[in-house]
Design an enzyme around this catalytic site. Structure first.
Site, PDB file in Angstrom:
ATOM      1  CG  HIS A   2      -1.955  -1.012   1.251  1.00  0.00           C
ATOM      2  ND1 HIS A   2      -2.259  -1.772   2.365  1.00  0.00           N
ATOM      3  CD2 HIS A   2      -2.809  -1.435   0.271  1.00  0.00           C
ATOM      4  CE1 HIS A   2      -3.254  -2.599   2.080  1.00  0.00           C
ATOM      5  NE2 HIS A   2      -3.587  -2.422   0.811  1.00  0.00           N
ATOM      6  CG  PHE A  11       5.294   1.333   6.801  1.00  0.00           C
ATOM      7  CD1 PHE A  11       6.382   1.800   6.071  1.00  0.00           C
ATOM      8  CD2 PHE A  11       4.600   2.234   7.585  1.00  0.00           C
ATOM      9  CE1 PHE A  11       6.762   3.146   6.132  1.00  0.00           C
ATOM     10  CE2 PHE A  11       4.966   3.570   7.652  1.00  0.00           C
ATOM     11  CZ  PHE A  11       6.049   4.022   6.924  1.00  0.00           C
ATOM     12  CG  HIS A  12       0.249  -2.384   4.978  1.00  0.00           C
ATOM     13  ND1 HIS A  12      -0.910  -1.641   4.807  1.00  0.00           N
ATOM     14  CD2 HIS A  12       0.595  -2.233   6.276  1.00  0.00           C
ATOM     15  CE1 HIS A  12      -1.236  -1.066   5.948  1.00  0.00           C
ATOM     16  NE2 HIS A  12      -0.338  -1.402   6.854  1.00  0.00           N
ATOM     17  N   PRO A  13       4.172  -4.605   2.811  1.00  0.00           N
ATOM     18  CG  PRO A  13       6.426  -5.069   3.246  1.00  0.00           C
ATOM     19  CD  PRO A  13       5.290  -4.171   3.664  1.00  0.00           C
TER      20      PRO A  13
END
Length: 535
Positions: free
Chosen positions: A293, A472-474
């Site tokens: 995201h 910070f949603h890999p």
């Protein structure tokens, strides 16, 4: 002891769960290897402390992406937890399941048993949802999820009124599913962070059959005759080798898991060979299909006090600190991502496509290259932010040396897909409509810093390219699927081409979920433990 039934690589959001679940049967000898230190640190345990750990290399991998063409060649900073609890120990605390369709799409991609209704029992098995004064709301699980909306800043009422102005759904109590604006649940317990280390790992460490080793950097998974049989690691300057009689479970996250696979010769053959690594399994999908995201903050001056007046003032901050130490309450016991939710950017949107964050604070990163804690503005203000729920662009993680201490090359490939650029404009226009509501207009002390309704499409895109960053949603770099030609693990999370090896973390997501990824990662770990124990 160097031989175990199960070896778990990574003591993060997923690894702590796996250590608890797999060691519950005292006959199982379980080893958990974590590259970082213990999470028993003040700023890790203090909810507002994620600002202090944001650039702290002692508990944070502090990754950077490669220059991103879609963002004007900028390098994007990507923090990841390097500590027990992983990113659940340094994140912004928000707990959100996403949308049921996110998981139904996992099943539609050929993964039976991964639809939302099949996964609800796993969520409910570990969630312990509590309200004000720790009053039980639902569940008796180990992870405490708090509705602390009573402690959220009073300007929240403005945004409920804004929702009425827009005829948009809203709730005044916390939600972890659903459409509209609402306060966010957070993972705290008695005013302290409730990471997966707190909830699952520390209670399990009392078991004699569980060994937890911190400061252990895994360098390679050992494969013999097509089966994963051991793990090599560096610990206190020495090389260590551990044997697995049962299974090895890789839970090092969306960056670490594909990197370790590639270092072990499981990945794109040409890539591995180029660094002198023997190819065990030519698997071109390892490290591919990364989704994340990406969002942007829009800053506004407020005509009444916000958290700037507390966190940006030393006297007020000291009072807040004293209240926290004595009562475990106040601004230091919660986060700044207080309101938000999932909405449709346009009435005809096929699904909820936008995640909102509404924060009663403003802070500027004026010198990002210096990597230091950014202070709140002195004047009162608030932020309205968005990111697309389901972006289309995909990136990659690739090793750049046959050395585990060298960070891999991370490419978000943000805005590579034209559909993401169209979404940026549509969602920015939605924020513009929020700005123009009577409720928000009455809160403003000055016109919006970025007047979105007055900007051209090109100006909105240019601003986004210049200022946006990862949320910070890999995920997705060891994608789950029914076909080894397109995926890394099967629907039982077993690595294609290697026996005795599974991956269980956000890297297996077939598609990114619509909201924060910590909740689905914890769920994946619970389902993974069930699959392992019943195999």
């Amino acid at each position: 002891m160097t031989a175990f039934d199960y070896i778990i690589i990574g003591g993060g959001s997923a690894g702590c769960v796996l250590a608890d679940k797999l060691s519950a049967d005292r006959r199982n000898r379980v080893l958990l290897l974590e590259a970082g230190p213990s999470d028993r640190r003040f700023w890790v345990r203090t909810p507002i402390g994620y600002g202090a750990t944001f650039y702290d290399k002692s508990v944070n991998w502090c990754f950077d992406t490669q220059p991103e063409d879609g963002l004007g060649g900028r390098v994007v900073y990507m923090p990841r937890g390097k500590v027990l609890g992983g990113s659940s120990s340094i994140n912004a605390l928000v707990y959100h399941r996403g949308q049921p369709d996110d998981y139904d799409d996992w099943q539609r991609a050929g993964n039976p048993g991964w639809d939302y209704q099949s996964l609800v029992p796993f969520f409910e098995s570990y969630e312990n949802t509590v309200g004000p004064k720790d009053q039980p709301i639902k569940g008796q699980g180990k992870l405490t999820i708090c509705d602390v909306s009573d402690q959220y800043h009073p300007i929240k009422s403005v945004f409920f009124e804004m929702s009425r102005d827009l005829q948009m759904p809203y709730k005044e109590r916390c939600q972890m599913l659903g459409e509209g604006v609402y306060p966010y649940y957070i993972t705290t317990r008695n005013g302290m962070r409730c990471s997966t280390a707190t909830a699952f790992l520390w209670p399990a460490t009392k078991r004699p059959n569980l060994r937890v080793m911190t400061g252990a950097t895994v360098t390679k998974i050992t494969i013999k005759d097509g089966r994963a049989i051991g793990v090599e690691a560096r610990h206190k300057g020495q090389s260590k080798t551990f044997q697995a009689h049962g299974e090895i479970i890789l839970a090092a996250g969306a960056i670490g898991s594909p990197h370790i696979l590639q270092l072990s010769g499981i990945g794109p053959a040409a890539l591995c060979r180029s660094y002198g690594i023997d190819v065990i399994c030519d698997q071109p999908n390892v490290g591919q299909h990364m989704q994340d995201h990406i969002g942007i903050n829009y800053f506004h001056d407020a005509n009444r006090p916000t958290l700037n007046n507390v966190l940006g003032s030393w006297p007020q901050l000291m009072l807040a600190g004293l209240r926290y130490i004595l009562q475990r309450q106040g601004p230091l016991s919660i986060g700044v991502n207080q309101l938000g939710g999932l909405v449709r950017s346009t009435p005809d949107a096929a699904r909820l496509d936008t995640q909102l964050y509404i924060n009663p604070i403003t802070y500027r990163v004026t010198e990002p290259h210096k990597r230091r804690l950014t202070k709140p503005d002195k004047a009162p203000g608030f932020i309205m932010s968005f990111n697309a729920c389901r972006p289309y662009s995909t990136g990659s993680v690739r090793l750049v040396a046959a050395d585990a201490s060298v960070a891999p090359a991370i490419l978000g490939n943000y805005l590579d897909d034209q559909r993401d650029i169209v979404d940026v404009v549509r969602m920015a226009r939605f924020i513009g409509r929020m700005q123009s509501t009577p409720a928000v207009q009455r809160l403003l002390a000055a016109p919006p810093e970025t007047d979105l309704l007055a900007m051209s499409d090109d100006a909105i895109i240019a601003d986004f390219r210049q200022r946006s960053g990862t949320v910070f949603h890999p995920c997705g770099t060891c994608r789950m699927g029914p076909d080894s030609r397109q995926s890394v693990v099967d629907p039982n999370l077993r690595v294609y081409g290697v026996d005795g090896l599974r991956v269980a973390d956000a890297s297996v997501f077939p598609n990114i979920t619509s909201a924060n990824t910590n909740a689905p990662t914890i769920m994946v770990a619970h389902k993974a433990a069930d699959l392992i124990l019943n195999s």
